[in-house]
Design a protein around this motif. Structure first.
Motif, PDB file in Angstrom:
ATOM      1  N   VAL A 263       2.211   3.704  -1.937  1.00 62.97           N
ATOM      2  CA  VAL A 263       2.248   4.688  -0.848  1.00 62.97           C
ATOM      3  C   VAL A 263       3.572   5.441  -0.808  1.00 62.97           C
ATOM      4  O   VAL A 263       3.616   6.616  -0.437  1.00 62.97           O
ATOM      5  CB  VAL A 263       1.995   3.977   0.508  1.00 62.97           C
ATOM      6  N   ASP A 264       4.660   4.787  -1.205  1.00 64.88           N
ATOM      7  CA  ASP A 264       5.973   5.444  -1.153  1.00 64.88           C
ATOM      8  C   ASP A 264       6.221   6.391  -2.320  1.00 64.88           C
ATOM      9  O   ASP A 264       7.309   6.962  -2.458  1.00 64.88           O
ATOM     10  CB  ASP A 264       7.085   4.390  -1.083  1.00 64.88           C
ATOM     11  N   GLY A 265       5.197   6.564  -3.175  1.00 65.02           N
ATOM     12  CA  GLY A 265       5.321   7.499  -4.280  1.00 65.02           C
ATOM     13  C   GLY A 265       5.777   6.887  -5.590  1.00 65.02           C
ATOM     14  O   GLY A 265       5.780   7.563  -6.626  1.00 65.02           O
ATOM     15  N   THR A 266       6.171   5.638  -5.578  1.00 67.75           N
ATOM     16  CA  THR A 266       6.600   4.979  -6.817  1.00 67.75           C
ATOM     17  C   THR A 266       5.392   4.509  -7.610  1.00 67.75           C
ATOM     18  O   THR A 266       4.282   4.387  -7.086  1.00 67.75           O
ATOM     19  CB  THR A 266       7.513   3.782  -6.511  1.00 67.75           C
ATOM     20  N   THR A 267       5.631   4.252  -8.885  1.00 70.78           N
ATOM     21  CA  THR A 267       4.567   3.767  -9.760  1.00 70.78           C
ATOM     22  C   THR A 267       5.055   2.562 -10.563  1.00 70.78           C
ATOM     23  O   THR A 267       6.270   2.366 -10.740  1.00 70.78           O
ATOM     24  CB  THR A 267       4.095   4.856 -10.746  1.00 70.78           C
ATOM     25  N   LEU A 268       4.107   1.797 -11.020  1.00 67.59           N
ATOM     26  CA  LEU A 268       4.397   0.637 -11.861  1.00 67.59           C
ATOM     27  C   LEU A 268       3.396   0.623 -12.990  1.00 67.59           C
ATOM     28  O   LEU A 268       2.179   0.622 -12.756  1.00 67.59           O
ATOM     29  CB  LEU A 268       4.278  -0.657 -11.044  1.00 67.59           C
ATOM     30  N   ARG A 269       3.903   0.647 -14.215  1.00 69.66           N
ATOM     31  CA  ARG A 269       3.016   0.625 -15.379  1.00 69.66           C
ATOM     32  C   ARG A 269       3.165  -0.709 -16.094  1.00 69.66           C
ATOM     33  O   ARG A 269       4.264  -1.225 -16.250  1.00 69.66           O
ATOM     34  CB  ARG A 269       3.346   1.778 -16.324  1.00 69.66           C
TER      35      ARG A 269
END
Length: 303
Positions: A263-269
């Protein structure tokens, strides 16, 4: 203008198994409409335990109310994604149930409620196709669930599940859960909303029209979810274990490269490697660090 249709005529199977069925011609969102009815005290409003209305309501706390619509103009998916529809093409149904507040406060088990709903939708689709005399095409794989709330077939999205908690007016020991499901039933290939989507008519044959399929799926979903929720309420920790055992073999996300959007705009790949006891997902990132994800939109990058 929104109109309430004759649910007994149009959705007879669902009316036979649900405690109440509301069928609308058009609505912004069945989930929003259902949640508003709960907040206004129209659904589950008189607990019958206190106040001037005590004893007037026969509400037991185990009812299931189904709210369906032919058209949805402002549907919401998880993390505020949009989900709209055209009449005669989609399954748009929200079920309103209630569970003890104690279960929702127990984070070790509460995360399984949405996935149980998804598993029951999956089983309802399979059973309804069979009930209606249809069958799945031989080249189609099993219906799977993408963590935590999407229904997938061969890597293509058939639909999604959105569960929301809503306080019940005048009731401190139970809370309502509105569980909305949207499925593509009879959408032609060229009109699918995204490239990675599919429709029930594209993966199964000899199906009746979308209205009959909606009724058949909704009826099976109500029956299956009623049974599972009763079991969950009796022993939530046992049922959480059972849910995990059922989910692991049908979880499309496990073992695949994925990307989590928060939700905060961060991503995890990384790679989805474990479905945890509390329904969270463990992703191994590109540096080999294990990250536990409880709330995110997790997209699969490859098979």
């Amino acid at each position: 203008m929104m109109a309430i249709l004759d649910s007994a005529m149009i959705m007879p199977r669902t009316c036979a198994v649900a405690d109440q069925v509301l069928l609308l011609d058009t609505v912004g969102s069945t989930n929003t409409y259902a949640a508003d009815l709960v907040r206004e005290g129209v659904l589950f409003g008189m607990h019958g335990a206190n106040g001037a209305d005590a004893g007037k309501s026969a509400w037991s706390g185990h009812e299931i109310v189904a709210i369906a619509a032919n058209e949805q103009t402002a549907g919401r998916g998880r993390l505020d994604h949009t989900w709209t529809s055209v009449p005669g093409e989609s399954f748009i149904v929200s079920l309103v149930v209630s569970v003890p507040v104690s279960i929702m406060r127990d984070l070790s088990v509460s995360g399984w409620l949405q996935m149980i709903a998804g598993c029951e939708v999956r089983d309802a689709i399979v059973g309804a196709v069979r009930d209606c005399g249809g069958g799945f095409d031989e080249n189609i794989g099993d219906i799977a669930l993408k963590w935590p709330n999407d229904i997938f077939v061969d890597g293509r999205k058939l639909g999604g599940v959105l569960a929301e908690m809503v306080p019940i007016t005048g009731c401190g020991d139970r809370v309502a859960i509105v569980i909305g499901v949207g499925l593509n039933l009879a959408i032609a290939q060229e009109r699918l909303p995204i490239d990675m989507a599919t429709s029930l008519q594209l993966i199964a044959h000899n199906l009746p029209d979308a209205a009959v399929m909606r009724d058949a799926i909704a009826a099976r979903w109500v029956q299956g979810l009623r049974s599972r929720l009763a079991d969950f309420e009796k022993d939530p920790h046992r049922e959480a274990v059972r849910a995990r055992e059922a989910m692991i073999p049908i979880c499309w996300t496990l073992g695949k490269s994925c990307e989590a959007h928060f939700v905060d705009g961060t991503t995890l790949r990384g790679k989805a490697i474990v479905l945890n006891d509390d329904a969270s997902l463990t992703i191994e990132d590109q540096e080999g660090v294990l990250r536990r994800v409880s709330t995110a939109d997790v997209g699969v990058l490859s098979k």
